[in-house]
Design an enzyme around this catalytic site. Sequence first.
Site, PDB file in Angstrom:
ATOM      1  N   THR B  95       0.860  -1.188   0.000  1.00  0.00           N
ATOM      2  CA  THR B  95       0.000   0.000   0.000  1.00  0.00           C
ATOM      3  C   THR B  95       0.890   1.229   0.000  1.00  0.00           C
ATOM      4  OG1 THR B  95      -1.816  -1.065   1.128  1.00  0.00           O
ATOM      5  CG2 THR B  95      -1.678   1.324   1.339  1.00  0.00           C
ATOM      6  N   LYS B 170      -7.292   1.795  -2.872  1.00  0.00           N
ATOM      7  CA  LYS B 170      -6.933   1.264  -1.558  1.00  0.00           C
ATOM      8  C   LYS B 170      -7.068   2.329  -0.476  1.00  0.00           C
ATOM      9  CE  LYS B 170      -5.429  -1.487   1.494  1.00  0.00           C
ATOM     10  NZ  LYS B 170      -4.007  -1.700   1.784  1.00  0.00           N
ATOM     11  N   LYS B 238      -1.161   6.196   8.469  1.00  0.00           N
ATOM     12  CA  LYS B 238      -0.476   6.599   7.233  1.00  0.00           C
ATOM     13  C   LYS B 238      -1.474   6.628   6.072  1.00  0.00           C
ATOM     14  CE  LYS B 238       1.132   3.470   4.801  1.00  0.00           C
ATOM     15  NZ  LYS B 238       1.687   2.168   4.467  1.00  0.00           N
TER      16      LYS B 238
END
Lengths: 297, 297, 297, 297
Positions: B95, B170, B238
Amino acid sequence: MEVGFLGLGIMGKAMSMNLLRHGFKVTVWNRTLSKSHELVEHGASVAETPAEVVRKCKYTIAMLSDPSAALSVVFGKDGILEQICAGKSYVDMSTVDADTSSKINEAIKERGGYFLEAPVSGSKKPAEDGQLVILAAGEKALYEEVIPAFNVMGKKSFYLGQVGNGAKMKLVVNMIMGSMMNAFSEGLVLAGRSGLEPSVLLDVLDLGGIANPMFRLKGPTMIQGSHSPAFPLKHQQKDMRLALALGDETATSMPVAAAANEAFKKARSMGLGDLDFSAVYETVKTLEEPSRNSQLR
Amino acid sequence: MEVGFLGLGIMGKAMSMNLLRHGFKVTVWNRTLSKSHELVEHGASVAETPAEVVRKCKYTIAMLSDPSAALSVVFGKDGILEQICAGKSYVDMSTVDADTSSKINEAIKERGGYFLEAPVSGSKKPAEDGQLVILAAGEKALYEEVIPAFNVMGKKSFYLGQVGNGAKMKLVVNMIMGSMMNAFSEGLVLAGRSGLEPSVLLDVLDLGGIANPMFRLKGPTMIQGSHSPAFPLKHQQKDMRLALALGDETATSMPVAAAANEAFKKARSMGLGDLDFSAVYETVKTLEEPSRNSQLR
Amino acid sequence: MEVGFLGLGIMGKAMSMNLLRHGFKVTVWNRTLSKSHELVEHGASVAETPAEVVRKCKYTIAMLSDPSAALSVVFGKDGILEQICAGKSYVDMSTVDADTSSKINEAIKERGGYFLEAPVSGSKKPAEDGQLVILAAGEKALYEEVIPAFNVMGKKSFYLGQVGNGAKMKLVVNMIMGSMMNAFSEGLVLAGRSGLEPSVLLDVLDLGGIANPMFRLKGPTMIQGSHSPAFPLKHQQKDMRLALALGDETATSMPVAAAANEAFKKARSMGLGDLDFSAVYETVKTLEEPSRNSQLR
Amino acid sequence: MEVGFLGLGIMGKAMSMNLLRHGFKVTVWNRTLSKSHELVEHGASVAETPAEVVRKCKYTIAMLSDPSAALSVVFGKDGILEQICAGKSYVDMSTVDADTSSKINEAIKERGGYFLEAPVSGSKKPAEDGQLVILAAGEKALYEEVIPAFNVMGKKSFYLGQVGNGAKMKLVVNMIMGSMMNAFSEGLVLAGRSGLEPSVLLDVLDLGGIANPMFRLKGPTMIQGSHSPAFPLKHQQKDMRLALALGDETATSMPVAAAANEAFKKARSMGLGDLDFSAVYETVKTLEEPSRNSQLR
């Protein structure tokens, strides 16, 4: 089993219809008489006041739009208090705050009646399908007596203890739901603006760990900008406000719920209060409005 | 089919194990060698550098912890760029943000290689069960070649167009998930402080329109204060940050996601970054700390 | 001029002392008698109940801690209503919501009395220095009669029209103030963690366009972690809550105020409610607490 | 003293004009040449590239709009690096993030030059009046050499240590300012909707503990819906974003700043980015838009 039913809005109509369909004898009352026509066609009797309903029925169920309506059918002229007495029971399934429930509970107990608050989780569709979740609190014996009616209106009922707990449980659930609707709206708009297909986002979400019926049901119509009211936004915002007030009493800091509440308020200020609560999506979507801006310069 | 696999953290280990179990020949590499032992027992070969993996395998898959790790295995010493060439392909399932993907894509294309970004939705359990959702973007031909591997690691893969779109999808999904986790945490704490059983809240939620696997899976352990890391909180935060940055680029105001992000940052500041992202629950729960307060007075 | 004064907390004591110093004859009452000793030394008389104060004085001023205290001295046993009548006036300078003011106003008017709500802007120091800003609303003639008293307690008074407007103005001011205190706290902590001297930040702020007395006064003690109560945090949070409720009524979305309110609630949950509202700084500052975290793992 | 000056936007023009007025010899450069005409009339020389300015002047000052402009005049074609060398100094007064400053610092030091970052607090009016506050960091000896220029452009300068600290201090100040502007906007709208005169709110605020030049200056024009750009909203939002990024690095949770940032983003999405940052007021004010809503139904 004979029951009275007060309040024939979106929810109340569906719930009383289910009672009729399953053989209950139902006497209905609604502030606006015309809403009872369809129920009468299905066999309901009509009463002219809440008091008349209580006089006629041992059990009276109510599904009203907000705390002030809930208080008014109890304490107002021709209200429930005028007829409630030993042997009569009142089950309020409206979503109200714990204080409102407590006031109603005390007044009814004083006159010898029995009281159960029983707010529900679920909106129009589950109401129609008899698939509500019922959060009951108050007189335990009464809870057991009305289980047959609950079984017809809902797929599951919980007994949660003292009056107020049903209201509180409902608020907690709706608070989570309202925040989720905001997160979902933000995600749909972000996807669209970032060059992704919002409909593919729906497919992806539906395969993952956060897949849920609400995203599945509301997503496709939200993308089309259609928000026909199953659960009106102004009621969702009221529940967010009441949940935040409960957080205030218990010193619970809820920054995400607070942000969601302000978005719902923004939607209300844009005149979207009577649409479905999914209309909060429109507050995220708002983009450049050139004519307006040129005026500002 | 022979594939290389870079990165054997929680996710990468489970994914490469699934490849092995389904008959793929796998050459693994990990910064810390010891993590490869279990895979070797199941038949994996070990390479000493990312470059060596690429030299050996036509297809190299990576699952790394963050953008800097993703950049480092490509651009660093003994990195992928040293061996990638026409006929070789690189599939990055980490990711990362869209910029990172684009940089990697350009460098690999320049050397004649093929690139696919393919971040996944789902954490430890779905990785182990081969039930990930794979969000691929980039070279379409390569996407079709690696479908057999995707079918083993995931239950469904999407092809989303140009490089960057996988990363973006995502981020959108994880942003929604992170906000939901906050809403859920606020609800659990509010329930507990209001005299309701949090475990009954879980039952009620699971019967309603917002029932979802994440609440079902994490709720019981959260109530116990146990947050063993399936998806570390610092990684969730994050992703929230990157999604908010995407919102910044596209002028998308996301107040609920922003509030959720600050709660995750608060959790990080309390030292909870390495626990599961459900540990944000602890930031809501914090109550009176008498010794500390007495100092303040 | 003879006046009664109800409520001798931090504010009320300073205000009644100023009246005494400027030659007013003052009869005081406080729930806890001991707080009146110092005022008696400066010439005040003491009454045993609010009703007694009103019986004795043509003008009665009150400065109470919250709406429930404000309602209780009016409607409670030995309260103001027992003695108020034509020719008697009541000036409530407490910070309460508009509803509370309206209830009091109606009850007093019904008995022929005059009412003015007159909440103040300013806390301990301005109260002591007679530098409050007074936000009066209600009976205009009464406003003009009590100007001599207002001139002693404040540097400026405003007449704002109908009862409720004083309360509302006060809430708006305090809402802005509470949000500013949060922004200031976040800035001080961010400076410190980023390697800057918070005290230099104070110097820089004081030279710029947002320099203000509150930053100047509170900054140095906040940095030292000292929050001795001039305006208790729980009262500030109450005002934030009431201002947000006013925003709810008027469909005004206030996301920054809502975030600030949640931070004050967090402070309350940490047991800081009785400290100065600058203690919200501590909610921003909270850092790693190793012992707690190790338990969680 | 002879200085170069790069960047003649709102700020740069006022600052270089002050240098000229106080007897400095100034060579200016701007991307769009036409902006230099007025300065030339007051005695400035014009250079065609940043490199030419540095070749000609021992000291070059820059005031550019954002990090990418700041990087481009240094690293771009005909940029500063082509001429900077031992004995030459560069003072960047733009508001940029610490990373940008560090990159510039390193490149200049490598070539033997001296560097000072020196962002300012204050916008158009203080720039015109030579009343800026200057936040310098970097080469201490250079700081002392350029004090005469700082004294002409500002009322006070601070030396804050290593490069990056000036940028950080600026961001902290602007973050507080941006949150305050939001709180102020929310208060003005709440006052108006609650039946209070916003102009009276301004009077009340100006007498209290949070009175400050920004409220005094911007309040009256905001009420009129006029937001002519002294500090463009898009730059304020950029600073909020950079301050939040600094908070992310240091694990500082800043929920109020985050909410304010989302409001500025909302303003950008409404096309208000080029107006003054006070235009965030318009995001709070937005009310019912009937035509739009009827479409939604």
